[in-house]
Design an enzyme around this catalytic site. Sequence first.
Site, PDB file in Angstrom:
ATOM      1  N   ASN A  42     -11.561   7.389   3.917  1.00  0.00           N
ATOM      2  CA  ASN A  42     -11.422   8.144   5.247  1.00  0.00           C
ATOM      3  C   ASN A  42     -11.979   9.833   4.583  1.00  0.00           C
ATOM      4  OD1 ASN A  42      -8.620   6.467   6.201  1.00  0.00           O
ATOM      5  ND2 ASN A  42     -10.800   6.387   6.955  1.00  0.00           N
ATOM      6  N   ARG A  62     -23.284   6.458   7.353  1.00  0.00           N
ATOM      7  CA  ARG A  62     -22.454   5.466   6.949  1.00  0.00           C
ATOM      8  C   ARG A  62     -22.747   4.238   8.215  1.00  0.00           C
ATOM      9  NH1 ARG A  62     -16.144   6.142   6.118  1.00  0.00           N
ATOM     10  NH2 ARG A  62     -16.355   6.578   8.395  1.00  0.00           N
ATOM     11  N   TYR A  96     -10.903  -5.551  11.006  1.00  0.00           N
ATOM     12  CA  TYR A  96      -9.912  -4.652  11.274  1.00  0.00           C
ATOM     13  C   TYR A  96      -9.702  -4.399  12.563  1.00  0.00           C
ATOM     14  CZ  TYR A  96      -7.013  -0.476  11.683  1.00  0.00           C
ATOM     15  OH  TYR A  96      -6.348   0.223  11.904  1.00  0.00           O
ATOM     16  N   ASN A 141       0.711  -1.450   0.077  1.00  0.00           N
ATOM     17  CA  ASN A 141       0.117   0.106   0.020  1.00  0.00           C
ATOM     18  C   ASN A 141       0.859   1.218  -0.014  1.00  0.00           C
ATOM     19  OD1 ASN A 141      -2.545   1.175  -0.008  1.00  0.00           O
ATOM     20  ND2 ASN A 141      -2.409   1.727   2.017  1.00  0.00           N
ATOM     21  N   ILE A 175       6.145  -8.938   6.442  1.00  0.00           N
ATOM     22  CA  ILE A 175       6.454  -9.426   7.828  1.00  0.00           C
ATOM     23  C   ILE A 175       5.830 -10.951   8.055  1.00  0.00           C
ATOM     24  CG2 ILE A 175       6.375  -6.843   8.823  1.00  0.00           C
ATOM     25  CD1 ILE A 175       3.487  -7.466   9.508  1.00  0.00           C
ATOM     26  N   SER A 180      -5.102   1.308  17.399  1.00  0.00           N
ATOM     27  CA  SER A 180      -5.929   2.445  17.284  1.00  0.00           C
ATOM     28  C   SER A 180      -7.214   2.713  18.047  1.00  0.00           C
ATOM     29  CB  SER A 180      -6.698   1.902  15.831  1.00  0.00           C
ATOM     30  OG  SER A 180      -7.849   2.370  15.281  1.00  0.00           O
ATOM     31  N   LYS A 223      -5.564  -1.749   6.691  1.00  0.00           N
ATOM     32  CA  LYS A 223      -6.263  -0.922   7.755  1.00  0.00           C
ATOM     33  C   LYS A 223      -7.673  -0.265   7.188  1.00  0.00           C
ATOM     34  CE  LYS A 223      -4.467   3.254   5.602  1.00  0.00           C
ATOM     35  NZ  LYS A 223      -4.149   4.903   5.898  1.00  0.00           N
ATOM     36  N   PHE A 233       4.430  -0.598  11.841  1.00  0.00           N
ATOM     37  CA  PHE A 233       3.531  -0.049  11.196  1.00  0.00           C
ATOM     38  C   PHE A 233       2.617  -0.786   9.941  1.00  0.00           C
ATOM     39  CE2 PHE A 233       3.906   4.430  12.851  1.00  0.00           C
ATOM     40  CZ  PHE A 233       5.291   4.375  12.952  1.00  0.00           C
ATOM     41  N   PHE A 255     -21.428  12.018   5.498  1.00  0.00           N
ATOM     42  CA  PHE A 255     -22.461  10.889   6.300  1.00  0.00           C
ATOM     43  C   PHE A 255     -23.226  11.134   7.091  1.00  0.00           C
ATOM     44  CE2 PHE A 255     -20.766   8.794   2.634  1.00  0.00           C
ATOM     45  CZ  PHE A 255     -19.268   8.356   2.689  1.00  0.00           C
ATOM     46  N   LYS A 270      -6.608  -5.563  15.602  1.00  0.00           N
ATOM     47  CA  LYS A 270      -5.785  -4.567  16.575  1.00  0.00           C
ATOM     48  C   LYS A 270      -5.962  -4.913  17.988  1.00  0.00           C
ATOM     49  CE  LYS A 270      -4.363  -1.764  13.694  1.00  0.00           C
ATOM     50  NZ  LYS A 270      -2.894  -1.674  13.433  1.00  0.00           N
TER      51      LYS A 270
HETATM   52  P1  NAD Z   1      -0.308   2.826   5.178  1.00  0.00           P
HETATM   53  O1  NAD Z   1      -1.109   1.825   4.349  1.00  0.00           O
HETATM   54  O2  NAD Z   1      -0.125   4.101   4.589  1.00  0.00           O
HETATM   55  O3  NAD Z   1       0.883   2.007   5.789  1.00  0.00           O
HETATM   56  C1  NAD Z   1       1.206   0.741   6.001  1.00  0.00           C
HETATM   57  C2  NAD Z   1       2.502   0.276   5.435  1.00  0.00           C
HETATM   58  O4  NAD Z   1       2.552  -1.173   5.591  1.00  0.00           O
HETATM   59  C3  NAD Z   1       2.493   0.318   3.634  1.00  0.00           C
HETATM   60  O5  NAD Z   1       3.653   0.851   3.182  1.00  0.00           O
HETATM   61  C4  NAD Z   1       2.237  -1.244   3.479  1.00  0.00           C
HETATM   62  O6  NAD Z   1       2.862  -1.245   2.038  1.00  0.00           O
HETATM   63  C5  NAD Z   1       2.829  -1.940   4.425  1.00  0.00           C
HETATM   64  N1  NAD Z   1       2.515  -3.336   4.701  1.00  0.00           N
HETATM   65  C6  NAD Z   1       1.249  -3.785   4.973  1.00  0.00           C
HETATM   66  N2  NAD Z   1       1.269  -5.149   5.085  1.00  0.00           N
HETATM   67  C7  NAD Z   1       2.836  -5.350   5.121  1.00  0.00           C
HETATM   68  C8  NAD Z   1       3.381  -6.649   5.160  1.00  0.00           C
HETATM   69  N3  NAD Z   1       2.500  -7.908   5.471  1.00  0.00           N
HETATM   70  N4  NAD Z   1       4.674  -6.602   5.271  1.00  0.00           N
HETATM   71  C9  NAD Z   1       5.382  -5.491   4.956  1.00  0.00           C
HETATM   72  N5  NAD Z   1       4.864  -4.258   4.824  1.00  0.00           N
HETATM   73  C10 NAD Z   1       3.369  -4.251   4.954  1.00  0.00           C
HETATM   74  O7  NAD Z   1      -1.289   2.921   6.443  1.00  0.00           O
HETATM   75  P2  NAD Z   1      -0.745   4.007   7.744  1.00  0.00           P
HETATM   76  O8  NAD Z   1      -2.310   4.775   7.520  1.00  0.00           O
HETATM   77  O9  NAD Z   1       0.663   4.471   7.724  1.00  0.00           O
HETATM   78  O10 NAD Z   1      -1.441   2.891   8.962  1.00  0.00           O
HETATM   79  C11 NAD Z   1      -0.140   2.550   9.532  1.00  0.00           C
HETATM   80  C12 NAD Z   1      -0.649   1.621  10.900  1.00  0.00           C
HETATM   81  O11 NAD Z   1      -1.318   2.494  11.573  1.00  0.00           O
HETATM   82  C13 NAD Z   1      -1.655   0.493  10.395  1.00  0.00           C
HETATM   83  O12 NAD Z   1      -1.286  -0.646  11.017  1.00  0.00           O
HETATM   84  C14 NAD Z   1      -2.906   0.997  10.678  1.00  0.00           C
HETATM   85  O13 NAD Z   1      -3.673  -0.001  10.978  1.00  0.00           O
HETATM   86  C15 NAD Z   1      -2.515   1.768  12.004  1.00  0.00           C
HETATM   87  N6  NAD Z   1      -3.402   3.219  11.949  1.00  0.00           N
HETATM   88  C16 NAD Z   1      -3.810   3.747  11.052  1.00  0.00           C
HETATM   89  C17 NAD Z   1      -4.608   4.890  11.324  1.00  0.00           C
HETATM   90  C18 NAD Z   1      -5.171   5.737  10.076  1.00  0.00           C
HETATM   91  O14 NAD Z   1      -6.246   6.437  10.380  1.00  0.00           O
HETATM   92  N7  NAD Z   1      -4.548   5.890   9.153  1.00  0.00           N
HETATM   93  C19 NAD Z   1      -5.484   4.829  12.375  1.00  0.00           C
HETATM   94  C20 NAD Z   1      -5.034   4.094  13.410  1.00  0.00           C
HETATM   95  C21 NAD Z   1      -4.235   3.153  13.368  1.00  0.00           C
HETATM   96  C1  WQD Z   2     -14.259  10.273   9.700  1.00  0.00           C
HETATM   97  C2  WQD Z   2     -15.829  10.999   9.792  1.00  0.00           C
HETATM   98  C3  WQD Z   2     -17.531   9.864   8.802  1.00  0.00           C
HETATM   99  C4  WQD Z   2     -15.536  10.054   4.752  1.00  0.00           C
HETATM  100  C5  WQD Z   2     -11.377   5.255  10.501  1.00  0.00           C
HETATM  101  C6  WQD Z   2     -11.124   3.864  10.951  1.00  0.00           C
HETATM  102  C7  WQD Z   2     -10.489   3.625  12.169  1.00  0.00           C
HETATM  103  C8  WQD Z   2      -9.190   4.257  11.930  1.00  0.00           C
HETATM  104  C9  WQD Z   2      -9.132   5.795  11.480  1.00  0.00           C
HETATM  105  C10 WQD Z   2      -7.588   2.717  11.343  1.00  0.00           C
HETATM  106  C11 WQD Z   2     -16.982  10.065  10.081  1.00  0.00           C
HETATM  107  C12 WQD Z   2     -17.425  11.239   7.948  1.00  0.00           C
HETATM  108  C13 WQD Z   2     -15.867  10.232   6.033  1.00  0.00           C
HETATM  109  C14 WQD Z   2     -16.821  10.744   3.833  1.00  0.00           C
HETATM  110  C15 WQD Z   2     -17.758  11.700   5.662  1.00  0.00           C
HETATM  111  N1  WQD Z   2      -8.447   3.661  10.769  1.00  0.00           N
HETATM  112  N2  WQD Z   2     -16.966  10.836   6.394  1.00  0.00           N
HETATM  113  N3  WQD Z   2     -17.572  11.291   4.318  1.00  0.00           N
HETATM  114  O1  WQD Z   2     -14.316   6.275  10.688  1.00  0.00           O
HETATM  115  O2  WQD Z   2     -13.357   8.087  12.410  1.00  0.00           O
HETATM  116  O3  WQD Z   2     -11.875   6.011  11.477  1.00  0.00           O
HETATM  117  O4  WQD Z   2     -10.035   5.952  10.304  1.00  0.00           O
HETATM  118  O5  WQD Z   2      -7.196   2.576  12.231  1.00  0.00           O
HETATM  119  O6  WQD Z   2     -10.253   2.426  12.477  1.00  0.00           O
HETATM  120  O7  WQD Z   2     -12.606   3.454  11.538  1.00  0.00           O
HETATM  121  O8  WQD Z   2     -12.394   8.054   9.977  1.00  0.00           O
HETATM  122  O9  WQD Z   2     -12.095   9.532   7.912  1.00  0.00           O
HETATM  123  O10 WQD Z   2     -13.506   7.151   7.768  1.00  0.00           O
HETATM  124  O11 WQD Z   2     -14.460   9.315   8.875  1.00  0.00           O
HETATM  125  O12 WQD Z   2     -18.746  12.125   5.962  1.00  0.00           O
HETATM  126  O13 WQD Z   2     -16.604  10.579   2.456  1.00  0.00           O
HETATM  127  O14 WQD Z   2     -16.036  11.636   8.405  1.00  0.00           O
HETATM  128  O15 WQD Z   2     -18.800   9.596   8.808  1.00  0.00           O
HETATM  129  O16 WQD Z   2     -17.728  10.655  10.815  1.00  0.00           O
HETATM  130  P1  WQD Z   2     -13.240   7.208  11.156  1.00  0.00           P
HETATM  131  P2  WQD Z   2     -13.064   8.458   8.569  1.00  0.00           P
END
Ligand code: NAD
Ligand code: WQD
Length: 339
Positions: free
Chosen positions: A200, A293, A150, A36, A60, A125, A85, A81, A219, A154
């Site tokens: 998102n 949603r 998902y 990704n 990994i 998360s 996700k 990381f 939403f 976690k």
């Molecule tokens: P991202 O997808 O941008 O980054 C994840 C990276 O991990 C990517 O570069 C992908 O290529 C790599 N990857 C995935 N599976 C792999 C594997 N099996 N082996 C090696 N590399 C692998 O995501 P992000 O937004 O940077 O999130 C990073 C971490 O934080 C994730 O675990 C996600 O669940 C967690 N997280 C993200 C959010 C968010 O809203 N972005 C919120 C809470 C937690």
């Molecule tokens: C935020 C708000 C939507 C898109 C998610 C995952 C969570 C974490 C963070 C990984 C909500 C609204 C969104 C759109 C909208 N990821 N929205 N129109 O749902 O809080 O959390 O991302 O760990 O696990 O669940 O984030 O950015 O999807 O939504 O109105 O096109 O924006 O309803 O209220 P969320 P989000």
Amino acid sequence: MATILVPGGAGFIGSHTVIALVNAGYDVVIFDNFSNSKPTVLERLKKILGKNIPFVCGDIRNREQIENVFEQYKIDGVINFAGLKAVGESVKKPLEYYDNNVHGARTLLQVMREYQCHNFIFSSSATVYGEPDSVPLTESSPVKRANSPYGQTKIDIEYMCQELQIAAPEFSMVLLRYFNPVGAHESGLIGEDPKGIPNNLMPYLCQVAVGRLPHLNVFGNDYPTPDGTCVRDYIHVVDLAEGHVAALKHCLNVPGVHIYNLGTGIGYSVLDMVKAFSKAMGRELPYKIAPRRAGDVVQCYADPALAKKELGWSAKKNLDQMAADSYNWQKNNPNGYDD
Ligand code: NAD
Ligand code: WQD
């Protein structure tokens, strides 16, 4: 200074954390399978940091590939990381999410134990809290059965870390519960680059702003909140990255389980974010009110007091900076890293 292995370091949060780690004096090795992300990120990191960051392409879930890294480098700690996700995708592909996220984390931990590397920081998360009974959320708020595979991965990985730490008390396990990371590095060279139509809010706003999407669908505006739209704790990804450095400084070689909410402690609505983004753009962002949603929680925001007290860390950037930096990234890279 310690050497930190960063699986997923080419991703959105990982790449920003690599910058914070290097600037704090740590040596870093990025490990990523580009499932990704793209190699372009490594070039952008070199531009920002002025040097190449050691990189190993791998998965990994592949024990031999991880062992080779530990043979090649003296790894003092791991910040993981790497993970899938997308909440909606996980509902359709639960086995892939458990394989990638849980099996992957387990393999990492097995190799760490084999090589006596006892410092693990995990990207958890706020989703582990499910539908909060009350806000703000503290680290003592109940962890509930997740509302997606998902989210359950976690919870499962958090438990795996805690169980291993009981069996092997020399481990320092840091569980960082991120709220809603948004924004981008001030250079505009790295940022969030989701595949396909963004799920998102922030990346969706960005793509509307550069004309890749016609308008935002809000939403639901009939929730019990000040303006009827859902409330979230948006945190600038640069603040989040600094939170990892603070956690590393405090917890490296400190055995135990250390859990922290990484949020700002401020809840903003969807329309608050639309307003901030319109300000960043210098014009109104087009949106329409759409149905709710499924699975959305009404309000979710952190009480970040523990991270402040124990790590000396708190978020510094406000909503306007989050929106401006996100827009700057997308304006400079209308098609993300495909440009
Ligand atoms: P991202 O997808 O941008 O980054 C994840 C990276 O991990 C990517 O570069 C992908 O290529 C790599 N990857 C995935 N599976 C792999 C594997 N099996 N082996 C090696 N590399 C692998 O995501 P992000 O937004 O940077 O999130 C990073 C971490 O934080 C994730 O675990 C996600 O669940 C967690 N997280 C993200 C959010 C968010 O809203 N972005 C919120 C809470 C937690
Ligand atoms: C935020 C708000 C939507 C898109 C998610 C995952 C969570 C974490 C963070 C990984 C909500 C609204 C969104 C759109 C909208 N990821 N929205 N129109 O749902 O809080 O959390 O991302 O760990 O696990 O669940 O984030 O950015 O999807 O939504 O109105 O096109 O924006 O309803 O209220 P969320 P989000």
